[in-house]
Design an enzyme around this catalytic site. Structure first.
Site, PDB file in Angstrom:
ATOM      1  N   ILE A 110       0.869  -1.181   0.000  1.00 56.20           N
ATOM      2  CA  ILE A 110       0.000   0.000   0.000  1.00 56.20           C
ATOM      3  C   ILE A 110       0.900   1.224   0.000  1.00 56.20           C
ATOM      4  CG2 ILE A 110      -1.714   1.298   1.325  1.00 56.20           C
ATOM      5  CD1 ILE A 110      -2.776  -1.437   2.281  1.00 56.20           C
ATOM      6  N   HIS A 127      -7.185  -4.326 -10.173  1.00 58.05           N
ATOM      7  CA  HIS A 127      -7.644  -5.022  -8.961  1.00 58.05           C
ATOM      8  C   HIS A 127      -8.593  -6.140  -9.385  1.00 58.05           C
ATOM      9  CE1 HIS A 127      -8.681  -5.600  -4.789  1.00 58.05           C
ATOM     10  NE2 HIS A 127      -9.942  -5.698  -5.179  1.00 58.05           N
ATOM     11  N   GLU A 160      -5.259   8.332  -2.724  1.00 60.38           N
ATOM     12  CA  GLU A 160      -4.664   8.069  -1.413  1.00 60.38           C
ATOM     13  C   GLU A 160      -5.359   6.936  -0.649  1.00 60.38           C
ATOM     14  OE1 GLU A 160      -5.096  11.056  -2.714  1.00 60.38           O
ATOM     15  OE2 GLU A 160      -3.362  12.345  -2.287  1.00 60.38           O
ATOM     16  N   LYS A 189      -7.655 -13.500 -13.979  1.00 64.47           N
ATOM     17  CA  LYS A 189      -6.371 -13.055 -14.545  1.00 64.47           C
ATOM     18  C   LYS A 189      -6.409 -13.027 -16.064  1.00 64.47           C
ATOM     19  CE  LYS A 189      -2.830 -14.225 -11.108  1.00 64.47           C
ATOM     20  NZ  LYS A 189      -1.511 -14.876 -10.937  1.00 64.47           N
ATOM     21  N   ALA A 191      -8.890 -12.314 -17.895  1.00 69.59           N
ATOM     22  CA  ALA A 191      -9.570 -11.059 -18.249  1.00 69.59           C
ATOM     23  C   ALA A 191      -8.645  -9.861 -18.004  1.00 69.59           C
ATOM     24  CB  ALA A 191     -10.852 -10.925 -17.425  1.00 69.59           C
TER      25      ALA A 191
HETATM   26  C1  GRF Z   1      -3.516 -10.101 -10.135  1.00 72.49           C
HETATM   27  O1  GRF Z   1      -4.744 -10.800 -10.037  1.00 72.49           O
HETATM   28  C2  GRF Z   1      -3.681  -8.667  -9.683  1.00 72.49           C
HETATM   29  O2  GRF Z   1      -4.892  -8.108 -10.038  1.00 72.49           O
HETATM   30  C3  GRF Z   1      -3.606  -8.853  -8.188  1.00 72.49           C
HETATM   31  O3  GRF Z   1      -2.551  -9.772  -8.009  1.00 72.49           O
HETATM   32  C4  GRF Z   1      -2.505 -10.639  -9.134  1.00 72.49           C
HETATM   33  C5  GRF Z   1      -1.112 -10.615  -9.665  1.00 72.49           C
HETATM   34  O4  GRF Z   1      -0.848 -11.697 -10.493  1.00 72.49           O
HETATM   35  N1  GRF Z   1      -3.416  -7.602  -7.488  1.00 72.49           N
HETATM   36  P1  GRF Z   1       0.489 -11.791 -11.354  1.00 72.49           P
HETATM   37  O5  GRF Z   1       1.673 -11.572 -10.411  1.00 72.49           O
HETATM   38  O6  GRF Z   1       0.418 -10.745 -12.436  1.00 72.49           O
HETATM   39  O7  GRF Z   1       0.479 -13.190 -11.906  1.00 72.49           O
END
Ligand code: GRF
Length: 210
Positions: A110, A127, A160, A189, A191
């Protein structure tokens, strides 16, 4: 009234917007983006940064010939000041490489308001849920626990808050009977790997305004 977000300049295939991709894990999203950028685009990844030296995703950058560095937390700095000290190290790499847009791709830290303000409008995240639903580190677990029939992924500008900035695009994925966290994560993923490059095209060609 302005939004307070200043977007990157418009890129072209001759002069693409210079991206840094920040990763903490295996980097399948980074790998997909690098594959997409094998064809000249209005954006190009010129730097990969991981929050440790042993992060798997760094190899995808190296394989593509992109400068790829692990920046571990500076443990010699007292704990209270360590996060910002780490971000200053990351920021120094970004500035040295003349980066124009910072792309978080599975970056599990974060960011402090200092870093977010420094890059506001030029800092984006993906996300794995349909925000504002299920922010935070356990989006798939939370979606399954809530029993939703549709989830997905969201690309947003970072502000923020946590997973709270302006939404740029979303893509839906059906939750199937028998889905567990891993199965859902893999489909989301897939998608993500389509959505993120699409949004970068729109952002870096000036098709998004705030
Ligand atoms: C993805 O699903 C992303 O949205 C989430 O963490 C995952 C990362 O996967 N925050 P990778 O390292 O790109 O395989």
């Amino acid at each position: 009234m302005t939004s307070g977000f200043s977007l990157p300049r418009v890129g072209t295939t001759d002069n693409p917007v210079r991206l840094a991709v920040l990763v903490s894990g295996g980097g399948s999203g980074l790998a997909a983006l690098l594959r997409y950028q094998r064809t000249p685009r209005c954006h190009r990844t010129t730097l990969v940064i991981a929050d440790n030296t042993d992060v798997g995703g760094l190899q995808h950058g190296r394989d593509a010939g992109v400068t790829s560095v692990g920046v571990p937390l500076p443990m010699e700095v007292e704990k209270r000041k360590r996060r910002v000290a780490h971000e200053r190290l990351v920021n120094a790499e970004l500035e040295a490489a003349d980066v124009e847009l910072v792309v978080l791709s599975g970056y599990m830290r974060i960011l402090t308001p200092w870093f977010v303000r420094r890059w506001k409008g030029r800092l984006i995240n993906i996300h794995p849920s349909l925000l504002p639903d299920f922010p935070g580190a356990h989006a798939h677990r939370d979606a399954l626990a809530a029993g939703v029939s549709v989830t997905g992924c969201t690309v947003h500008l970072v502000d923020e808050g946590v997973d709270s900035g302006p939404i740029l695009a979303q893509r839906e994925i059906e939750v199937l009977a028998g889905d567990n966290e891993e199965a859902l994560q893999e489909r989301v993923k897939m998608a993500e790997h389509i959505l993120y490059p699409e949004v970068l095209d729109r952002l870096c060609s000036g098709q998004i305004s705030l």
